[in-house]
Write an enzyme that holds these catalytic residues in place. Sequence first.
Site, mmCIF file in Angstrom:
data_model
loop_
_atom_site.group_PDB
_atom_site.id
_atom_site.type_symbol
_atom_site.label_atom_id
_atom_site.label_comp_id
_atom_site.label_asym_id
_atom_site.label_seq_id
_atom_site.Cartn_x
_atom_site.Cartn_y
_atom_site.Cartn_z
ATOM 1 N N VAL A 228 7.503 -24.469 -19.829
ATOM 2 C CA VAL A 228 6.392 -23.668 -19.331
ATOM 3 C C VAL A 228 5.068 -24.350 -19.662
ATOM 4 O O VAL A 228 4.011 -23.726 -19.642
ATOM 5 C CB VAL A 228 6.417 -22.238 -19.919
ATOM 6 N N ARG A 230 3.751 -28.405 -18.959
ATOM 7 C CA ARG A 230 3.347 -29.210 -17.815
ATOM 8 C C ARG A 230 4.555 -29.954 -17.263
ATOM 9 O O ARG A 230 5.356 -30.501 -18.023
ATOM 10 C CB ARG A 230 2.243 -30.201 -18.208
ATOM 11 N N ASP A 254 9.362 -23.810 -14.935
ATOM 12 C CA ASP A 254 8.258 -23.124 -14.264
ATOM 13 C C ASP A 254 7.234 -24.119 -13.737
ATOM 14 O O ASP A 254 6.383 -23.760 -12.931
ATOM 15 C CB ASP A 254 7.583 -22.152 -15.239
ATOM 16 N N GLU A 259 3.962 -30.298 -7.461
ATOM 17 C CA GLU A 259 3.952 -28.894 -7.052
ATOM 18 C C GLU A 259 3.159 -28.722 -5.756
ATOM 19 O O GLU A 259 2.111 -29.364 -5.603
ATOM 20 C CB GLU A 259 3.341 -28.019 -8.165
ATOM 21 N N HIS A 278 5.699 -21.716 -11.000
ATOM 22 C CA HIS A 278 4.495 -21.796 -11.836
ATOM 23 C C HIS A 278 3.813 -20.430 -11.953
ATOM 24 O O HIS A 278 2.614 -20.289 -11.684
ATOM 25 C CB HIS A 278 3.501 -22.823 -11.272
ATOM 26 N N SER A 280 4.642 -18.323 -14.838
ATOM 27 C CA SER A 280 4.814 -17.798 -16.198
ATOM 28 C C SER A 280 3.491 -17.361 -16.805
ATOM 29 O O SER A 280 3.444 -16.490 -17.675
ATOM 30 C CB SER A 280 5.477 -18.845 -17.104
#
Length: 318
Positions: A228, A230, A254, A259, A278, A280
């Site tokens: 959670v 990078r 996450d 991305e 992404h 969290s």
Amino acid sequence: MNENKTVLFNQELKEEQMKSLKEIFSEYQVSTDYHDVSDLENVEVIFHWNKKMTELWKQGKFPKLKWVQVISAGVNSVPLSDFREKGVILTNASGIHKYTISEHVIGILLYQMRSLSKVVENQENKDWNQDVSIQQLYGKTMIIVGAGQIGRQLGKLAKVFGMKTIGVNRSGNEIEETDQTITQERLKEVLGEGDIIVSILPQTPETINYFSKDLFEKMKKGVQFVNVGRGTSVVEEDLLEALNNGTVSFAALDVFQTEPLNESSPLWDHENILITPHISGSVEHFRDALFAVMEPNAISYVTEGKVSVNKISYERNY
């Protein structure tokens, strides 16, 4: 009001919050839309840096910029080297995500260890099947890599569940929320003890590709891995190898190298990976949490020319 000093807000806040900030910046022109700023060269403060701000910065539109407040914990979306060279003060929103990310980690682990995906499947099939795999958090060892504010809160929750916790940070300075604290350099010494490894690493030159084959090979067989922090901290090909050979029994991701995660990524289809997009760090009362950082910084900046909380060190990039 000084027309030669402008504050630009790119983040929508509550009406009463904006009223308070406008009072603090009473000597400034305050704008919530860069299109409405008559002269971008007068922008001194920006709240929430986005891609458009980067474009304008590259065009030389903010020559008088002195302070940027980002709305995330990470600061990799801003031109760090330029800001450092120009002496721009940079602050982040560190701390506002500690509860939600900690709860996300615990929730994911309970979901996996109580086989809730199988339970849901059985319910859909009207199948009264008690033959499901059950594990418990109690007695497990969690290694928290990146034991900052989020990691410390996660350590608190893990202790409530009766877990042993090892915090890993840059300094190795002891923190009360974990049973043991070590430096990142000593991580290899304890990796084999971890039943659960949680990465909350920021993105710095030292953390790029940090979790690679070398570290995965030193983990306990069947370890559960959660990221959670990078996405850049994990070599995804090496994680897949560790999953396929059984070293990692489950991975909850996450964040990712790229991305949004590309549809062609093999991560999507792996049976032992749980992907969240992404989220969290999503905060229920985000504007209130963000304002709690913005207001004291605004007061300090206007009265003293400096910020009071969450100032980024350009030496560490966090």
